[in-house]
Design an enzyme around this catalytic site. Structure first.
Site, PDB file in Angstrom:
ATOM      1  N   HIS A 196       0.874  -1.186   0.000  1.00  0.00           N
ATOM      2  CA  HIS A 196       0.000   0.000   0.000  1.00  0.00           C
ATOM      3  C   HIS A 196       0.901   1.223   0.000  1.00  0.00           C
ATOM      4  O   HIS A 196       2.107   1.133   0.293  1.00  0.00           O
ATOM      5  CB  HIS A 196      -0.948   0.018   1.203  1.00  0.00           C
ATOM      6  CG  HIS A 196      -0.243   0.058   2.529  1.00  0.00           C
ATOM      7  ND1 HIS A 196       0.417   1.181   3.010  1.00  0.00           N
ATOM      8  CD2 HIS A 196      -0.079  -0.892   3.487  1.00  0.00           C
ATOM      9  CE1 HIS A 196       0.934   0.934   4.199  1.00  0.00           C
ATOM     10  NE2 HIS A 196       0.659  -0.327   4.505  1.00  0.00           N
ATOM     11  N   ASP A 233      -1.271 -19.755  12.465  1.00  0.00           N
ATOM     12  CA  ASP A 233      -0.081 -20.331  13.082  1.00  0.00           C
ATOM     13  C   ASP A 233      -0.037 -20.003  14.576  1.00  0.00           C
ATOM     14  O   ASP A 233       0.016 -18.823  14.961  1.00  0.00           O
ATOM     15  CB  ASP A 233       1.166 -19.776  12.380  1.00  0.00           C
ATOM     16  CG  ASP A 233       2.409 -20.563  12.713  1.00  0.00           C
ATOM     17  OD1 ASP A 233       2.879 -20.461  13.857  1.00  0.00           O
ATOM     18  OD2 ASP A 233       2.898 -21.298  11.828  1.00  0.00           O
ATOM     19  N   SER A 270       3.073  -4.824   7.035  1.00  0.00           N
ATOM     20  CA  SER A 270       2.617  -4.514   5.683  1.00  0.00           C
ATOM     21  C   SER A 270       3.732  -4.792   4.687  1.00  0.00           C
ATOM     22  O   SER A 270       4.837  -4.277   4.831  1.00  0.00           O
ATOM     23  CB  SER A 270       2.193  -3.044   5.569  1.00  0.00           C
ATOM     24  OG  SER A 270       1.061  -2.789   6.354  1.00  0.00           O
TER      25      SER A 270
END
Length: 428
Positions: free
Chosen positions: A248, A375, A390
């Site tokens: 992003h 997980d 990110s």
């Protein structure tokens, strides 16, 4: 009595037709979201597809480079399929082409872009990196009041400058840093000044009167910034040294606007701690960035809605580990088991996730996938997806399928992802 029955019938008829129209619209919407706007096919190869449509559909190709086939397996420029009946597309020479879909052979439904490409490879990274961006111009983040030498408060920039503007020059003199702007204003001798600004891509001149403050120096009454920095994650590096990160864009923390950059750089970063995420409170990676020539790892050339991009240097390449993997084409990415690769624990490891949804027609490309961390080790360590992850690469069936982009604030075990193909398009 008849009038009452007649009125009831009319109301029931209205309800019936409104329900029918709403139902049809909803089915149309679902069908539109399930059929991709864009697909990729390897040059000189044939691939099979199936679209979950409820109606008979006619597909037509607008180019001889893209041939269609159904059960007859005879290449054609137009075929008709029913429901989820499989069909094939053969792609010839590289390029972008179009396939048209018509419902019942009459109603225009959607155009699909067919990209004929080479197989692409890149090394999935998942390593933290320091990011520095120099804005293209001096960004205005807000305006404020100035107390003049007479004690009167004024706001000279109000209505003339606004958040998201970029100041490029003062009285015709080009500016590159906020310090240059401050110096020009402080040395002003009074009267009206002219600022050259860029607003939403358009350059214009703005006139205003700097105010002499109580300290004897002139002020514009504007808050400005000319750079930004932070820690993110490198997603991949391709064989040519091109990198993609974050998944992003980087927006200004005050204005929320995507930062328009002049240039930028990558620097060595080290994660020092993790604040676990919890419902209503996203977690956070905290760390340090090592600035300096020896710590520079590459150059940033673009800041986009789908990530930051540029080239790594030889220093980064020396430290790069792992083998290149194939980049999954968008239609290969499916709901199901996957892994994310990150060095958040201090070593590079793969952690299990589940891709829960793939929206090929998502309005925001950096929210195409929905994934859930499964997980136990990663959940115990971070609580799921935290700020700073990110750009973490997502792999499925041994291919790079995308990157983590956002966390769900109310459920940090879940978040959004972007398709790798949508990041790689900036390398073209």
């Amino acid at each position: 009595m008849r009038r009452r029955k007649s009125g009831l019938y009319r109301r029931l008829a209205w309800i019936f037709w409104l329900t029918a129209i709403a139902g049809t619209g909803f089915v149309w919407y679902l069908a539109d979201r399930s059929v991709p706007d864009r697909i990729s096919i390897i040059e000189n190869q044939q691939e099979e597809f199936a679209f979950p449509l409820l109606w008979k559909t006619t597909l037509s190709s607008g180019s001889t480079e893209v041939a269609l086939g159904n059960e007859s397996n005879i290449p054609a420029d137009e075929i008709t399929i029913s429901s989820s009946e499989p069909f094939s597309i053969f792609a010839g020479e590289k390029g972008s082409y179009q396939v048209d879909l018509k419902l019942l052979g009459l109603i225009k439904f959607k155009d699909i872009q067919v990209d004929v490409v080479d197989t692409q490879y890149a090394v999935p990274c998942g390593t933290p990196i320091g990011i520095y961006l120099k804005s293209n111009g001096i960004m205005v983040i807000g305006t404020g009041r100035v107390t003049g030498e007479d004690g009167v408060e004024t706001e000279p920039a109000y209505g003339r400058l606004k958040s998201g503007d970029y100041i490029e020059a003062f009285n015709g003199a080009p500016l590159s840093t906020k310090e240059e702007l401050i110096q020009k204003v402080e040395n002003w001798e009074g009267g009206q000044a002219s600022l050259t600004i860029r607003r939403e891509g358009e350059t214009m001149e703005v006139a205003l009167d700097p105010v002499k403050g109580s300290d004897g120096q002139y002020k514009l009454g504007a808050w400005v910034r000319d750079d930004t920095q932070g820690i993110g994650t490198i997603t991949y590096v391709d064989p040519n040294g091109n990198f993609g990160a974050l998944g992003h864009g980087i927006s200004d923390s005050d204005t929320g606007e995507l930062v328009e950059i002049e240039n930028g750089a990558l620097y060595t970063a080290k994660i020092m701690g993790v604040e676990k995420g919890e419902a209503g409170k996203p977690g956070l990676l905290s760390g340090v960035i090592y600035y300096g020539p020896q710590s520079c790892m590459g150059e940033i050339s673009s800041n986009t809605e789908d990530g930051i991009f540029g080239k790594v240097n030889q220093q980064f390449k020396k430290e790069l580990s792992g083998e290149p993997v194939e980049i999954a084409r968008r239609q290969e990415v499916k709901p199901g088991p996957a892994v994310i690769r990150t060095t958040v624990s201090g070593e590079t490891k793969d952690y299990s996730v589940e891709i829960q949804k793939v929206d090929y027609s998502a309005t925001k490309k950096n929210k195409t996938m929905v994934l859930k961390v499964t997980d136990p080790e990663l959940l115990a360590f971070t609580g799921g997806i935290v700020q700073g992850l990110s750009g973490t690469p997502i792999l499925q069936d041994g291919k790079l399928v995308g990157a983590v982009t956002h966390v769900f604030v109310q459920d940090p075990t879940r978040g959004y992802g972007i398709l790798a193909e949508d990041m790689l398009k900036y390398e073209e």
